[in-house]
Motif scaffolding. Structure first.
Motif, mmCIF file in Angstrom:
data_model
loop_
_atom_site.group_PDB
_atom_site.id
_atom_site.type_symbol
_atom_site.label_atom_id
_atom_site.label_comp_id
_atom_site.label_asym_id
_atom_site.label_seq_id
_atom_site.Cartn_x
_atom_site.Cartn_y
_atom_site.Cartn_z
ATOM 1 N N ASP A 139 -12.690 -33.816 50.304
ATOM 2 C CA ASP A 139 -13.726 -32.800 50.101
ATOM 3 C C ASP A 139 -13.141 -31.420 49.804
ATOM 4 O O ASP A 139 -13.583 -30.723 48.881
ATOM 5 C CB ASP A 139 -14.632 -32.711 51.335
ATOM 6 C CG ASP A 139 -15.518 -33.933 51.503
ATOM 7 O OD1 ASP A 139 -15.663 -34.697 50.533
ATOM 8 O OD2 ASP A 139 -16.061 -34.132 52.613
ATOM 9 N N VAL A 140 -12.174 -31.009 50.603
ATOM 10 C CA VAL A 140 -11.586 -29.679 50.423
ATOM 11 C C VAL A 140 -10.822 -29.601 49.105
ATOM 12 O O VAL A 140 -10.903 -28.601 48.381
ATOM 13 C CB VAL A 140 -10.665 -29.323 51.608
ATOM 14 C CG1 VAL A 140 -9.954 -27.993 51.367
ATOM 15 C CG2 VAL A 140 -11.461 -29.258 52.904
ATOM 16 N N ALA A 141 -10.101 -30.657 48.771
ATOM 17 C CA ALA A 141 -9.358 -30.682 47.516
ATOM 18 C C ALA A 141 -10.300 -30.606 46.316
ATOM 19 O O ALA A 141 -10.016 -29.912 45.328
ATOM 20 C CB ALA A 141 -8.498 -31.944 47.428
ATOM 21 N N ARG A 147 -13.211 -24.843 42.161
ATOM 22 C CA ARG A 147 -13.142 -23.379 42.114
ATOM 23 C C ARG A 147 -12.047 -22.916 41.156
ATOM 24 O O ARG A 147 -12.224 -21.921 40.433
ATOM 25 C CB ARG A 147 -12.918 -22.812 43.515
ATOM 26 C CG ARG A 147 -14.129 -22.928 44.417
ATOM 27 C CD ARG A 147 -13.966 -22.207 45.740
ATOM 28 N NE ARG A 147 -15.202 -22.257 46.512
ATOM 29 C CZ ARG A 147 -16.247 -21.458 46.327
ATOM 30 N NH1 ARG A 147 -16.184 -20.517 45.401
ATOM 31 N NH2 ARG A 147 -17.333 -21.566 47.075
ATOM 32 N N ALA A 148 -10.926 -23.609 41.142
ATOM 33 C CA ALA A 148 -9.851 -23.244 40.214
ATOM 34 C C ALA A 148 -10.318 -23.420 38.773
ATOM 35 O O ALA A 148 -10.053 -22.564 37.912
ATOM 36 C CB ALA A 148 -8.617 -24.098 40.477
ATOM 37 N N THR A 149 -11.026 -24.495 38.495
ATOM 38 C CA THR A 149 -11.505 -24.754 37.135
ATOM 39 C C THR A 149 -12.483 -23.678 36.679
ATOM 40 O O THR A 149 -12.361 -23.135 35.573
ATOM 41 C CB THR A 149 -12.170 -26.132 37.059
ATOM 42 O OG1 THR A 149 -11.207 -27.137 37.402
ATOM 43 C CG2 THR A 149 -12.709 -26.411 35.670
ATOM 44 N N ALA A 168 -14.028 -17.428 49.476
ATOM 45 C CA ALA A 168 -14.137 -18.888 49.534
ATOM 46 C C ALA A 168 -12.873 -19.547 49.005
ATOM 47 O O ALA A 168 -12.449 -20.592 49.509
ATOM 48 C CB ALA A 168 -15.359 -19.351 48.738
ATOM 49 N N TRP A 169 -12.256 -18.940 47.980
ATOM 50 C CA TRP A 169 -11.019 -19.495 47.440
ATOM 51 C C TRP A 169 -9.919 -19.512 48.493
ATOM 52 O O TRP A 169 -9.182 -20.487 48.629
ATOM 53 C CB TRP A 169 -10.575 -18.694 46.220
ATOM 54 C CG TRP A 169 -9.194 -19.065 45.763
ATOM 55 C CD1 TRP A 169 -8.041 -18.346 45.923
ATOM 56 C CD2 TRP A 169 -8.817 -20.291 45.115
ATOM 57 N NE1 TRP A 169 -6.967 -19.037 45.406
ATOM 58 C CE2 TRP A 169 -7.417 -20.227 44.909
ATOM 59 C CE3 TRP A 169 -9.522 -21.408 44.694
ATOM 60 C CZ2 TRP A 169 -6.717 -21.262 44.294
ATOM 61 C CZ3 TRP A 169 -8.818 -22.435 44.075
ATOM 62 C CH2 TRP A 169 -7.431 -22.355 43.889
ATOM 63 N N ARG A 170 -9.800 -18.441 49.250
ATOM 64 C CA ARG A 170 -8.748 -18.378 50.268
ATOM 65 C C ARG A 170 -8.939 -19.432 51.355
ATOM 66 O O ARG A 170 -7.966 -19.869 51.971
ATOM 67 C CB ARG A 170 -8.684 -16.971 50.864
ATOM 68 C CG ARG A 170 -8.052 -15.956 49.911
ATOM 69 C CD ARG A 170 -7.868 -14.606 50.554
ATOM 70 N NE ARG A 170 -9.125 -13.883 50.648
ATOM 71 C CZ ARG A 170 -9.635 -13.146 49.668
ATOM 72 N NH1 ARG A 170 -8.998 -13.050 48.509
ATOM 73 N NH2 ARG A 170 -10.776 -12.504 49.827
ATOM 74 N N VAL A 171 -10.177 -19.843 51.575
ATOM 75 C CA VAL A 171 -10.448 -20.874 52.581
ATOM 76 C C VAL A 171 -9.924 -22.235 52.134
ATOM 77 O O VAL A 171 -9.398 -23.009 52.934
ATOM 78 C CB VAL A 171 -11.961 -20.953 52.881
ATOM 79 C CG1 VAL A 171 -12.268 -22.154 53.773
ATOM 80 C CG2 VAL A 171 -12.430 -19.669 53.556
ATOM 81 N N VAL A 172 -10.049 -22.545 50.836
ATOM 82 C CA VAL A 172 -9.700 -23.883 50.353
ATOM 83 C C VAL A 172 -8.348 -23.952 49.661
ATOM 84 O O VAL A 172 -7.828 -25.051 49.419
ATOM 85 C CB VAL A 172 -10.785 -24.428 49.389
ATOM 86 C CG1 VAL A 172 -12.119 -24.556 50.104
ATOM 87 C CG2 VAL A 172 -10.917 -23.548 48.149
#
Length: 213
Positions: A139-141, A147-149, A168-172
């Protein structure tokens, strides 16, 4: 911790990010990616070239095909899988036809050029961080890849501000979380060393006092 460990992936096209698709639509798309995208027999460069034809009829030139082969290598590797998964996301009508994505694509020569370039950029950004299967099975991946895309495409998840998306990016982010863990471990080590030094100092002082009696 280095600043790069916390930053979001940079957009391919300069400018303010546009509102984009819903994050859940992208993560759901990744969850349904065919296992064939991880097949070592799949030629990633050829697959992305085919994707360009499907997206807007563009036929990749020989130099582009050669560059894709050089940067992605053979099928089945993590970089190839990341690139193909990014292409899979870009092929989704909810992404390819989204007004925000279309607006960015218009500034760089079309949606296929944007999506193929994004596939390479995401492979560069996330390559070497996880087992290839994790990008669809965890899920996290999935959220990290989604988000990267979107960040590389130059759009924000629907309803998110740049600040919210960055938090949110820093969380994942695997890279950021590893950097935080390493920093905490280093701080713990320093604290342990300081406590040991203080204990040794107290022992020396006690021994000195005892010797004076």
């Amino acid at each position: 911790m280095r600043e790069d460990d916390a930053r979001m992936p940079r957009p391919l096209v300069p400018g303010e990010p546009c509102p984009g698709p819903e994050l859940v639509a992208v993560t759901r798309r990744l969850a349904t990616a065919p296992a064939a995208l991880r097949d070592p027999g799949v030629h990633p460069g050829a697959a992305l070239a085919d994707l360009a034809v499907v997206l807007d009829g563009r036929v990749a030139e020989t130099t582009e095909l050669r560059s894709l082969d050089q940067r992605l290598g053979a099928g089945g590797g993590e970089r190839a899988v990341l690139a193909l998964l990014t292409g899979w996301v870009g092929l989704d009508p909810a992404v390819a036809h989204h007004p925000g994505v279309r607006e960015v694509a218009a500034r760089c020569g079309g949606v296929s050029r944007l999506v193929v370039a994004a596939a390479l950029a995401v492979a560069d950004e996330l390559g070497g961080l996880r087992d290839p299967a994790a990008w669809t099975d965890d899920d996290v991946a999935r959220e990290e890849l989604a988000r990267a895309t979107l960040a590389v495409l130059g759009v924000l998840p629907a309803g998110e501000s740049p600040q919210v998306a960055g938090d949110a990016w820093r969380v994942v982010s695997t890279r950021h979380r590893r950097a935080v863990a390493a920093e905490l471990a280093a701080e713990g080590q320093r604290a342990a060393e300081l406590a040991k030094a203080l204990e040794e100092q107290r022992a020396k002082e006690a021994a000195a006092q005892y010797a004076n009696y």
